[in-house]
Write a protein that holds these residues in place. Structure first.
Motif, PDB file in Angstrom:
ATOM      1  N   SER A   1      -3.800   3.898   2.274  1.00  0.00           N
ATOM      2  CA  SER A   1      -4.700   3.195   1.352  1.00  0.00           C
ATOM      3  C   SER A   1      -5.539   2.156   2.062  1.00  0.00           C
ATOM      4  CB  SER A   1      -3.904   2.562   0.213  1.00  0.00           C
ATOM      5  OG  SER A   1      -2.996   1.628   0.728  1.00  0.00           O
ATOM      6  N   GLY A   2      -5.309   1.960   3.345  1.00  0.00           N
ATOM      7  CA  GLY A   2      -6.080   0.961   4.082  1.00  0.00           C
ATOM      8  C   GLY A   2      -7.484   1.408   4.413  1.00  0.00           C
ATOM      9  N   LYS A   3      -7.791   2.690   4.173  1.00  0.00           N
ATOM     10  CA  LYS A   3      -9.111   3.258   4.460  1.00  0.00           C
ATOM     11  C   LYS A   3      -9.585   2.867   5.860  1.00  0.00           C
ATOM     12  CE  LYS A   3     -10.350   3.260  -0.374  1.00  0.00           C
ATOM     13  NZ  LYS A   3     -10.815   2.428  -1.445  1.00  0.00           N
ATOM     14  N   GLY A   4      -8.734   3.087   6.834  1.00  0.00           N
ATOM     15  CA  GLY A   4      -9.120   2.787   8.206  1.00  0.00           C
ATOM     16  C   GLY A   4      -8.842   1.356   8.613  1.00  0.00           C
ATOM     17  N   GLN A   5      -8.425   0.527   7.678  1.00  0.00           N
ATOM     18  CA  GLN A   5      -8.135  -0.864   8.016  1.00  0.00           C
ATOM     19  C   GLN A   5      -6.629  -1.096   7.820  1.00  0.00           C
ATOM     20  OE1 GLN A   5     -11.220  -2.671   5.441  1.00  0.00           O
ATOM     21  NE2 GLN A   5     -12.049  -3.438   7.351  1.00  0.00           N
ATOM     22  N   VAL A   6      -5.870  -0.509   8.724  1.00  0.00           N
ATOM     23  CA  VAL A   6      -4.415  -0.524   8.562  1.00  0.00           C
ATOM     24  C   VAL A   6      -3.862  -1.949   8.626  1.00  0.00           C
ATOM     25  CG1 VAL A   6      -2.248   0.405   9.472  1.00  0.00           C
ATOM     26  CG2 VAL A   6      -4.290   1.800   9.497  1.00  0.00           C
ATOM     27  N   ILE A   7      -4.423  -2.783   9.486  1.00  0.00           N
ATOM     28  CA  ILE A   7      -3.884  -4.157   9.608  1.00  0.00           C
ATOM     29  C   ILE A   7      -4.036  -4.896   8.276  1.00  0.00           C
ATOM     30  CG2 ILE A   7      -4.116  -6.395  10.761  1.00  0.00           C
ATOM     31  CD1 ILE A   7      -4.742  -5.027  13.311  1.00  0.00           C
ATOM     32  N   LYS A   8      -5.191  -4.718   7.637  1.00  0.00           N
ATOM     33  CA  LYS A   8      -5.408  -5.383   6.342  1.00  0.00           C
ATOM     34  C   LYS A   8      -4.378  -4.902   5.316  1.00  0.00           C
ATOM     35  CE  LYS A   8     -10.248  -6.734   6.137  1.00  0.00           C
ATOM     36  NZ  LYS A   8     -11.543  -6.486   5.520  1.00  0.00           N
ATOM     37  N   ALA A   9      -4.132  -3.579   5.313  1.00  0.00           N
ATOM     38  CA  ALA A   9      -3.169  -3.019   4.362  1.00  0.00           C
ATOM     39  C   ALA A   9      -1.763  -3.535   4.669  1.00  0.00           C
ATOM     40  CB  ALA A   9      -3.217  -1.501   4.421  1.00  0.00           C
ATOM     41  N   LEU A  10      -1.446  -3.661   5.952  1.00  0.00           N
ATOM     42  CA  LEU A  10      -0.112  -4.174   6.323  1.00  0.00           C
ATOM     43  C   LEU A  10       0.034  -5.641   5.927  1.00  0.00           C
ATOM     44  CD1 LEU A  10       0.445  -2.535   9.831  1.00  0.00           C
ATOM     45  CD2 LEU A  10       1.726  -2.084   7.750  1.00  0.00           C
ATOM     46  N   ILE A  11      -1.045  -6.405   6.090  1.00  0.00           N
ATOM     47  CA  ILE A  11      -1.006  -7.821   5.685  1.00  0.00           C
ATOM     48  C   ILE A  11      -0.737  -7.910   4.179  1.00  0.00           C
ATOM     49  CG2 ILE A  11      -2.473  -9.867   5.331  1.00  0.00           C
ATOM     50  CD1 ILE A  11      -3.677  -9.376   8.071  1.00  0.00           C
ATOM     51  N   MET A  12      -1.404  -7.018   3.428  1.00  0.00           N
ATOM     52  CA  MET A  12      -1.197  -7.023   1.976  1.00  0.00           C
ATOM     53  C   MET A  12       0.240  -6.636   1.621  1.00  0.00           C
ATOM     54  SD  MET A  12      -3.777  -8.183   0.535  1.00  0.00           S
ATOM     55  CE  MET A  12      -3.764  -7.779  -1.189  1.00  0.00           C
ATOM     56  N   THR A  13       0.823  -5.719   2.403  1.00  0.00           N
ATOM     57  CA  THR A  13       2.224  -5.339   2.167  1.00  0.00           C
ATOM     58  C   THR A  13       3.122  -6.560   2.369  1.00  0.00           C
ATOM     59  OG1 THR A  13       1.670  -3.193   3.083  1.00  0.00           O
ATOM     60  CG2 THR A  13       4.002  -3.655   2.806  1.00  0.00           C
ATOM     61  N   VAL A  14       2.871  -7.284   3.461  1.00  0.00           N
ATOM     62  CA  VAL A  14       3.668  -8.492   3.741  1.00  0.00           C
ATOM     63  C   VAL A  14       3.451  -9.523   2.629  1.00  0.00           C
ATOM     64  CG1 VAL A  14       3.949 -10.425   5.360  1.00  0.00           C
ATOM     65  CG2 VAL A  14       3.695  -8.109   6.230  1.00  0.00           C
ATOM     66  N   PHE A  15       2.215  -9.625   2.155  1.00  0.00           N
ATOM     67  CA  PHE A  15       1.904 -10.565   1.062  1.00  0.00           C
ATOM     68  C   PHE A  15       2.728 -10.199  -0.185  1.00  0.00           C
ATOM     69  CE2 PHE A  15      -1.437 -12.064  -2.161  1.00  0.00           C
ATOM     70  CZ  PHE A  15      -0.970 -13.368  -2.128  1.00  0.00           C
ATOM     71  N   GLY A  16       2.791  -8.902  -0.489  1.00  0.00           N
ATOM     72  CA  GLY A  16       3.592  -8.434  -1.632  1.00  0.00           C
ATOM     73  C   GLY A  16       5.065  -8.762  -1.441  1.00  0.00           C
ATOM     74  N   LEU A  17       5.565  -8.566  -0.216  1.00  0.00           N
ATOM     75  CA  LEU A  17       6.963  -8.889   0.077  1.00  0.00           C
ATOM     76  C   LEU A  17       7.206 -10.393  -0.085  1.00  0.00           C
ATOM     77  CD1 LEU A  17       7.442  -6.620   3.236  1.00  0.00           C
ATOM     78  CD2 LEU A  17       8.599  -6.327   1.065  1.00  0.00           C
ATOM     79  N   MET A  18       6.202 -11.195   0.299  1.00  0.00           N
ATOM     80  CA  MET A  18       6.316 -12.655   0.151  1.00  0.00           C
ATOM     81  C   MET A  18       6.410 -13.030  -1.332  1.00  0.00           C
ATOM     82  SD  MET A  18       3.582 -14.188   2.852  1.00  0.00           S
ATOM     83  CE  MET A  18       3.873 -14.266   4.617  1.00  0.00           C
ATOM     84  N   ILE A  19       5.564 -12.394  -2.154  1.00  0.00           N
ATOM     85  CA  ILE A  19       5.587 -12.689  -3.600  1.00  0.00           C
ATOM     86  C   ILE A  19       6.951 -12.319  -4.189  1.00  0.00           C
ATOM     87  CG2 ILE A  19       4.518 -12.159  -5.844  1.00  0.00           C
ATOM     88  CD1 ILE A  19       1.913 -11.582  -4.345  1.00  0.00           C
ATOM     89  N   ALA A  20       7.539 -11.220  -3.654  1.00  0.00           N
ATOM     90  CA  ALA A  20       8.845 -10.768  -4.165  1.00  0.00           C
ATOM     91  C   ALA A  20       9.945 -11.787  -3.887  1.00  0.00           C
ATOM     92  CB  ALA A  20       9.200  -9.417  -3.548  1.00  0.00           C
ATOM     93  N   THR A  21       9.741 -12.671  -2.894  1.00  0.00           N
ATOM     94  CA  THR A  21      10.800 -13.647  -2.585  1.00  0.00           C
ATOM     95  C   THR A  21      10.750 -14.878  -3.499  1.00  0.00           C
ATOM     96  OG1 THR A  21       9.421 -14.718  -0.909  1.00  0.00           O
ATOM     97  CG2 THR A  21      10.940 -13.002  -0.131  1.00  0.00           C
ATOM     98  N   ILE A  22       9.685 -14.983  -4.308  1.00  0.00           N
ATOM     99  CA  ILE A  22       9.587 -16.138  -5.218  1.00  0.00           C
ATOM    100  C   ILE A  22      10.640 -15.981  -6.323  1.00  0.00           C
ATOM    101  CG2 ILE A  22       8.106 -17.338  -6.895  1.00  0.00           C
ATOM    102  CD1 ILE A  22       5.690 -16.381  -5.223  1.00  0.00           C
ATOM    103  N   GLY A  23      11.348 -17.063  -6.611  1.00  0.00           N
ATOM    104  CA  GLY A  23      12.367 -17.028  -7.675  1.00  0.00           C
ATOM    105  C   GLY A  23      13.774 -17.166  -7.126  1.00  0.00           C
ATOM    106  N   THR A  24      14.744 -16.720  -7.919  1.00  0.00           N
ATOM    107  CA  THR A  24      16.146 -16.860  -7.502  1.00  0.00           C
ATOM    108  C   THR A  24      16.570 -15.674  -6.634  1.00  0.00           C
ATOM    109  OG1 THR A  24      16.517 -17.925  -9.626  1.00  0.00           O
ATOM    110  CG2 THR A  24      18.477 -17.302  -8.379  1.00  0.00           C
ATOM    111  N   ASP A  25      17.149 -15.988  -5.482  1.00  0.00           N
ATOM    112  CA  ASP A  25      17.633 -14.942  -4.579  1.00  0.00           C
ATOM    113  C   ASP A  25      18.875 -14.297  -5.193  1.00  0.00           C
ATOM    114  OD1 ASP A  25      18.245 -13.382  -2.368  1.00  0.00           O
ATOM    115  OD2 ASP A  25      19.376 -14.994  -1.398  1.00  0.00           O
ATOM    116  N   THR A  26      18.854 -12.982  -5.337  1.00  0.00           N
ATOM    117  CA  THR A  26      19.960 -12.303  -6.038  1.00  0.00           C
ATOM    118  C   THR A  26      21.275 -12.341  -5.250  1.00  0.00           C
ATOM    119  OG1 THR A  26      19.066 -10.266  -5.141  1.00  0.00           O
ATOM    120  CG2 THR A  26      18.637 -10.692  -7.464  1.00  0.00           C
ATOM    121  N   THR A  27      21.200 -12.385  -3.923  1.00  0.00           N
ATOM    122  CA  THR A  27      22.446 -12.370  -3.144  1.00  0.00           C
ATOM    123  C   THR A  27      23.116 -13.743  -3.054  1.00  0.00           C
ATOM    124  OG1 THR A  27      21.005 -12.371  -1.214  1.00  0.00           O
ATOM    125  CG2 THR A  27      22.116 -10.306  -1.734  1.00  0.00           C
TER     126      THR A  27
END
Lengths: 513, 157
Positions: free
Chosen positions: A160-186
């Motif tokens: 989905s990066g349409k040739g801009q893989v680094i941008k897509a990877l940054i967005m993946t990391v951004f999504g992972l960062m958002i997922a850490t907001i809140g209470t840690d389940t472990t």
């Protein structure tokens, strides 16, 4: 397997679920027709409605909306040359020239038949491929799951990066960062809440999906001033006949068969999805055509309509294979469905086949019904449904905004969520202007929690050593595939750029050959 | 030096990753966590490092062509700002005026902002729409929609 099929069949033929298929196909066709709103937005808009339904009915509704949206997108592509979604852009190449020759009816019918054939072949293939893959993946351990999620994230980023893989990877990391907001389940520790009680449970999936897709897409049309455009006047008298002659059917039948199988295979690849399948199928068909036939492409070729339409529907079905069997979405739309399933408390993956056979099989069987509904009900109604295209944008846009906002509000009844949506929409708009893709971010967010749980389990078992990544052959194999998926597109781009640097003429000659 | 979309994106994410990593250090740890192979800080630290590395990667490989510069010409930012403000107001109105009135006002204001000026059209679309949505939610689906604080203060509740 037969037991499962019968369970699925009995769930899918329940009157309420059949109604969900019909409603989903109609709603999807309508939303998909609106330029700017594609299957992702259509499915996102349905999430709040599905929260009140049982999992099978909810997923059946979303699957219907998905097909309907892809079909609706091709309708607006053919009638007004305004593709509703990326996967139907190619349909406009030959569909719109046909409409200009007063053969819109023929193009629409061909699109519907091709979609039906593509969807049917895809559903049949899914019927056999999904359980086989699910059985294999039953031997997976937490390390393999972690590796699979890495593969899913890299695949979506790469495609989905349409040739801009680094941008897509940054967005993946951004999504992972958002997922850490809140209470840690472990551990139970709160993370990045900054003392706000509203953030203790993190940012909800629904809120994020609605803000980044439905709301942002609509606001983007306003930002670009597209709401000021005059509504397309669709002249129903120029639709022409919807019948195809015997010669025409003979001409397109092999194309439909080829493109359906091809589309399904592309759709199965995690991250590839319907858009890539439709472009590749069109290219393949053009290359296979005779010199005389090749000249017709782009000017109203029937094969040019049949190929992308068969491929995008088959790929839509194919993208359910990695979702249902491995828990990895094959496209942005299935990423949203994955989130919805997780919200239901259902974990898509190998266990879905055993733990929730009703969901697993009823989705597969209802896909077939969905394709049937599109052909039998939607096609004859196209002249009427397409009248919706004349609703003025200044009326339509606030209504879509209203549905997006209230969809989130009616789940939480917390106005903080509405304000949070505005903030996320602003961020998403900024990122879209900088050409960052949104799908990897959403997938990162959806898989973030599961990835962390599996990583923690794997690290605890291996006593903090990362050796689990290469000690198990299966884990190593999946990680290797992830690396290949990540490395191949940039290398391919590099070669293509070098080829272009040698001179555009050389590139064209090689491409033609 | 030419500042392109890639440069802006790279810089923004680099700052975000640094800030994220900084705040990851303030995540509360349980006693004895420092001896565990995996804690609540493990993934945030890994993401901060990964984010920073990718951002630097984007900055280093950024396209430097003119067409990759961020151009804001032709975009209607004022209208978007008004619409987003309207959504914020809709959130506040839901609490004060209740669902039905807030919906009507939101739709009328939305239609108006996007260029619909016919009063008849504004009312004929928004009022029946808001009433029917309210009816479906409150009466057919039996969802409780709070009447709004203003209503409660005037009529009691």
């Amino acid at each position: 397997m037969l037991d499962g099929i019968f369970t699925g069949l009995s769930t899918a033929v329940m009157p309420f679920n059949l109604m969900m298929v019909v409603v989903g196909c109609f709603a999807g066709t309508f939303i998909g027709m609106l330029p700017g709103l594609g299957p992702i937005s259509a499915v996102a808009l349905m999430i709040p409605i599905t929260y009140g339904l049982d999992p099978s009915s909810g997923i059946i509704l979303m699957a219907g909306v998905y097909y309907g949206a892809v079909f609706g997108g091709s309708t607006s592509s053919i009638l007004i040359n305004a593709p509703g979604c990326a996967s139907t852009v190619v349909t406009a190449f030959d569909g719109y020239p046909l409409a200009q020759k007063n053969q819109a009816g023929k193009a629409l019918a061909l699109a519907a038949y091709s979609s039906f054939s593509g969807g049917t072949i895809g559903a049949l293939a899914l019927l056999f491929a999904a359980p086989a893959l699910a059985k294999v993946s039953l031997s997976f351990q937490s390390t393999d799951y972690f590796a699979l999620m890495i593969l899913g994230l890299t695949a979506v980023a790469a495609f989905s990066g349409k040739g801009q893989v680094i941008k897509a990877l940054i967005m993946t990391v951004f999504g992972l960062m958002i997922a850490t907001i809140g209470t840690d389940t472990t551990s139970g520790a709160t993370r990045f809440t900054f003392g706000s009680l509203d953030l203790i449970d993190g940012i909800s999936f629904l809120l994020l999906a609605m803000a980044t897709f439905a709301l942002t897409e609509v606001i983007m049309t306003v930002l670009k001033g597209e709401h000021r455009k005059e509504e397309e006047q669709v002249d129903m008298s120029k639709l022409g006949s919807m019948k195809l002659s015997k010669e025409e059917i003979k001409e397109v039948a092999p194309t439909i068969a080829r493109s359906s199988v091809f589309g399904f295979l592309v759709g199965v690849l995690p991250g590839a999805g319907a858009t890539i399948a439709s472009f590749l199928a069109y290219g393949l068909e053009r290359n296979l055509a005779s010199v005389k036939e090749k000249l017709k492409f782009g000017k109203g070729s029937l094969r040019g309509v049949a190929a992308p339409e068969s491929a995008n529907n088959a790929a839509s079905t194919g993208s359910f294979v990695p979702l249902l069997t491995l828990g990895i979405p094959g496209s942005g739309t299935t990423a949203i469905m994955l989130g919805a399933l997780i919200a239901y408390g259902i974990q898509p993956g190998p266990r879905l086949f055993l733990d929730n056979p009703d969901v697993f099989w009823s989705v597969i069987i209802s896909m077939y019904f969905g394709n049937l509904v599109l052909l039998v009900l939607n096609l004859p109604l196209i002249p009427y449904i397409s009248k919706l295209l004349i609703i003025p944008r200044p009326i339509l846009i606030p209504m879509i905004l209203f549905f997006s906002i209230t969809g989130v509000y009616l789940v939480s009844f917390n106005t903080f969520d509405i304000h949070m949506m505005v903030v996320i929409t602003l961020i998403a708009l900024f990122l879209k202007l900088l050409e960052f893709p949104m799908a990897p971010m959403l997938l990162g967010y959806i898989l973030g929690g599961l990835m962390e749980t599996n990583l923690s389990r794997a690290l605890m078992i291996s006593d903090g050593s990362l050796a689990f990544l290469w000690e198990r052959p299966l884990t190593l194999a999946i990680i290797s595939v992830a690396l290949i998926v990540l490395i191949v597109p940039p290398v391919f781009d590099l070669f293509r750029n070098r080829k272009n640097a040698r001179g555009p003429e050389a590139a064209i000659n090689e491409g033609e050959g | 030096m030419m500042l392109t979309k890639d440069h802006i994106g790279g810089l923004v994410f680099l700052c975000l990753s640094v800030l994220y990593g900084y705040y990851a250090g303030s995540i509360h740890m349980l006693p004895g966590d420092e001896f565990e192979p995996f804690t609540a800080r493990t993934v945030p630290y890994a993401l901060a490092i990964l984010g920073a590395v990718l951002s630097v990667g984007l900055l280093l490989t950024a396209k430097r062509s003119v067409e990759n510069r961020l151009s804001l010409n032709g975009y209607d930012f004022a209208l978007v700002a008004k619409l987003l403000l309207l959504i914020v107001c809709f959130g506040l109105a839901l609490e004060w005026t209740g669902f039905m009135l807030a919906t009507m006002l939101f739709l009328i204001a939305g239609f108006w902002m996007l260029g619909e000026r016919r009063i008849k059209m504004l009312l004929l679309v928004s009022v029946p729409f808001a009433v029917s949505i309210w009816f479906i939610l409150a009466k057919l689906l039996d969802i409780y929609l709070a009447p709004g604080q203003l209503y409660m203060q005037i009529f009691g509740g």
